[in-house]
Design an enzyme around this catalytic site. Sequence first.
Site, PDB file in Angstrom:
ATOM      1  N   ASP A 161       0.941  -1.159  -0.006  1.00  0.00           N
ATOM      2  CA  ASP A 161      -0.026   0.042  -0.005  1.00  0.00           C
ATOM      3  C   ASP A 161       0.720   1.196   0.097  1.00  0.00           C
ATOM      4  O   ASP A 161       2.033   1.070  -0.036  1.00  0.00           O
ATOM      5  CB  ASP A 161      -1.105   0.021   1.112  1.00  0.00           C
ATOM      6  N   ASP A 201      -2.819   8.279  -1.720  1.00  0.00           N
ATOM      7  CA  ASP A 201      -4.050   8.979  -1.645  1.00  0.00           C
ATOM      8  C   ASP A 201      -4.462   9.661  -0.661  1.00  0.00           C
ATOM      9  O   ASP A 201      -3.912   9.585   0.509  1.00  0.00           O
ATOM     10  CB  ASP A 201      -5.249   8.059  -2.116  1.00  0.00           C
ATOM     11  N   GLY A 222     -11.326   3.884   0.333  1.00  0.00           N
ATOM     12  CA  GLY A 222     -12.292   4.785   1.016  1.00  0.00           C
ATOM     13  C   GLY A 222     -13.714   4.041   1.779  1.00  0.00           C
ATOM     14  O   GLY A 222     -14.651   4.775   2.036  1.00  0.00           O
ATOM     15  N   CYS A 244      -6.684 -27.989   4.511  1.00  0.00           N
ATOM     16  CA  CYS A 244      -5.348 -26.965   5.112  1.00  0.00           C
ATOM     17  C   CYS A 244      -4.706 -28.037   6.146  1.00  0.00           C
ATOM     18  O   CYS A 244      -5.049 -29.199   6.195  1.00  0.00           O
ATOM     19  CB  CYS A 244      -6.029 -25.946   5.914  1.00  0.00           C
ATOM     20  N   CYS A 265      -6.521 -29.116   9.231  1.00  0.00           N
ATOM     21  CA  CYS A 265      -7.730 -29.973   9.241  1.00  0.00           C
ATOM     22  C   CYS A 265      -7.287 -31.516   8.569  1.00  0.00           C
ATOM     23  O   CYS A 265      -7.875 -32.482   9.141  1.00  0.00           O
ATOM     24  CB  CYS A 265      -8.857 -29.287   8.446  1.00  0.00           C
ATOM     25  N   HIS A 281      -5.208 -22.487   8.567  1.00  0.00           N
ATOM     26  CA  HIS A 281      -6.696 -22.823   8.403  1.00  0.00           C
ATOM     27  C   HIS A 281      -7.571 -21.780   7.721  1.00  0.00           C
ATOM     28  O   HIS A 281      -8.230 -21.885   6.671  1.00  0.00           O
ATOM     29  CB  HIS A 281      -7.418 -23.444   9.452  1.00  0.00           C
TER      30      HIS A 281
END
Lengths: 415, 543
Positions: A91, A145, A220, A310, A313, A339
């Site tokens: 970001d 931004d 936003g 996963c 599990c 998981h």
Amino acid sequence: MQFEVLATCHTTKARVARMILPHGATMLPTFMPVATQAAIKGLTSQQMESLGISLILNNTYHLNLRPGIQVLKEAGGAHKFQGWDHNLLTDSGGFQLVSLSKFTKITEEGALFASPFTGEPTMLTPEESISIQHAIGADIIMQLDDVVSSLTTGPRVEEAMERSVRWLDRCIAYHVREGRQHTQNLFAIVQGGLDARLRGACLEEMIKRKDQVAGYAIGGLSGGEEKDVFWRVIKQCTEKLPEDRPRYSMGVGFAEDLLVCVALGVDMADCVFPTRTARFGVALTRKGALNLRLHKHAKDLNPIDHECPCPTCSDGVSRAILHHQTTRETAAAHAVTLHNLTFQAQVMGGARDAIINGTFPLYLKSFFADYFGDKGYPAWCVNALRSVGVDLLEDNPNAKVVTGRGVWWEYASAS
Amino acid sequence: MSHTKHTSSLRFRLHDRASETTKIFSPRLGAASLHRPGSADIEVQTPGILTSTVRGLVPHLARDTMRATQAIRWVNVPFESFLEHTPPILTLQNGPHPLHRILGFLPERHIVSMVLRDPSDDREMPPNGKDFVSANCIRGMTVSDWRNHAITCEPDVILALSDIPFTAGGLSQKRLTKSIERSAAWLADILKPVDMDDISATRPRLNVLVHMAGGSVLAARKEFAYSLLETPLDGEEASAIRPYKILDDGVSGYAFDLVPLHKAFSDPPSLDSVPLSKVSVRRTAMELSPAFNIPTPEATAKLVPLLRASLEILPPTKLRIAHSAGSPHEMLYLVRDVGIDIFDAHWAQRAADIGIALDFTFPAPITVDKNGRDIGHNMYDARYAHDFSQFADSFAEQTSEDSLAPSSRCSCLACSPMPPPSALRHSTIDEPVPTRQMKPNTRAYLHHLLHTHEMGANVLLAAHNLSVLDAFFAGIRSVLSSRPDDFAREVERFAHVYDGELKIFMLARKAWADVELARGKGRLAREKEKQAQGTLGTAVELD
């Protein structure tokens, strides 16, 4: 970036695409786990790879503070620093400036804030944000931004939207000047708050710059606004955004939000929710969230979900042993994190297959029936999906519909 | 193939002449092996290590990272935390190898032993009763329940309950005598053969280790050892253990808990021993880790006659295990002077909690610029912020005149990462792309993870430290095998080359407490709670 739409849903706006970045292909739509500090909490890069995840997010604000740009440059970029040979998105740092620092002041030049180290006034300009992201070296980088809370009203929203457009131009200019447009992909962030007129204006300006923008984020949102407003803004954006650019909805991570966004034409989303909630012992399943701390799991030798592929599990880790260890031992947090990230990836992978097979509307109906079942469908999901031709209540006209967020959390119920 | 309960057997064999009675305390080479009908034996070469667990797991390692750590072969599971529920969940698992299964250890790779109390926990406990042991829980454990839990859970190895008082102050002669009598009676109980559902089946036995009782009193320790060799006077006890004639016949090995002995021989650490810094940091460092278990060489020297007193009349051919040794130095001394075979890795695992990456070898490197170097790196230290080397460099150093270390890199998942055996695919069009080149994790990255309080730091360190300790023992075995006459000299050289006070622990603990404090009060409160509950591991980040 190579971006190719492989299939579109015959009913909704959903689509499947292949996005090829410098560190390989990522199939869209996808969910991006958040590695704020250059690590998915508790997991190694090899574990992330084993989950079949090929795109994660780092936060520029945090990496700029620690380890700092100098260290990242010496390491040869954030990929090498964290041993992650797959795709990475950063970001711009703007969101954290506003959310983490009370003293940030936005000027036309940039965001002025007190340095967390020295307290000195420090300026983050669009150019500086891009420069930091160049040092980090992510495959996708975001423009700086001017972020305002989604609950803000009045002239500030319009000012922020217009400034975001001007800052996009500065980001593009700097990115091109540094010759990075072929190694790192700059995304624009559509702003404009909850106001359709402002969103429209922002979309128009930013789409004009399409040739210098690799993709578009919808910013936003996810800031506590009404969900019925949220989806309308998403829909307005996805309808306008060019078909041949990926669309990224920022800060979205609940399964129902993800599927609504996909149905509206979103390709990517990120959120800390699945990893954060795992540390509190909450496991995500197609039947809703399980709070493993509740006493009712103490003697349950079943895994979180028998069907889940996963590592947790498929190895048969029982709810009982997780109950015993969760929030007490870090390794239990790792097990639930593995998981939850798989759950998110499965929801999105299932959506990809369904879109390709022409069964996405059925997939939505079946998912929502399992997930909300007799708890009641959130009205906003029903409304949003109706707007793209899927009626969740079609085969089940007497189904319960609830207003508001509609999220059913096991930890909110007594047990 | 149907699984028959209680058919695994723990065996121990010595490779060399050490079984001669004249050398009963010599360093010795051997192998502990667990034989399971129908599968290959699991071997732990000795001297070697076992791994400590907390709440049923190796701290910081999920099942996949635990299994990727080859150094983990034998794990010791304290039962006490499972007493939070009645019945304890460990007893609920059905099917073959229930304890392995519920905790995720692999029957073909892992030996799992079960003990009531965490052997590294030295907190005061309420007094034990005639047939009742207090544990760190609301409930204690009765002797008959312990036996039943062992039969239900099927650990590969069970530690008999013993009456080792964890109360303040010295013990009276009367209390010591009672402790010995009780421990012997409780051992007799768990040695009784197991009644099987099938009436025709032979009645199998558990693989039992016994804690060597007697505290810090030589005579009491001898007395307990003697009680193992005595023919029981009590007719009921004698018939219960038949066909064994004496308790020792049914014992697979002898276990020593060093923590209460260290405590008896060491001054409690004072605040002054924590490096100068803000008082709040020093206090936090002390509060967060009350059990400070790094013995001085003098304290270790005092242990030797006590351990020998327990062993001198017992058969030298049985396995000897020491819990909670405090440093590699102490481990070496106890190999050299007592002939201990297996140590738990507790101190090395604790080092992973507080940000230390171990970096030492046996034999010690020969080209040493200064003696008294640290056995590891306090990875919080700013010197590592720009250091892109791997965690340990001693693997690449020359350790004897004629040989270079066989491997220049630590084999752990942090230093020698391996691509995952497979990757999930979430849709038919997914195209998993494997990592192009696996590089060792760097000190700079670890430094960053520690300062940002990322749990991943402890994962990498836990795997690394276990591997370094395992390699250290491989080095011990190598010297004992190829040039046994040099072993004592190499131990002395090691003690010169490496700092035995583990000063690096103090520095790391302070740095660790700094970061904890910086995370705020809620964080700190959870960490304190964690430290009060378990002696390994760190609290889970919840914000």
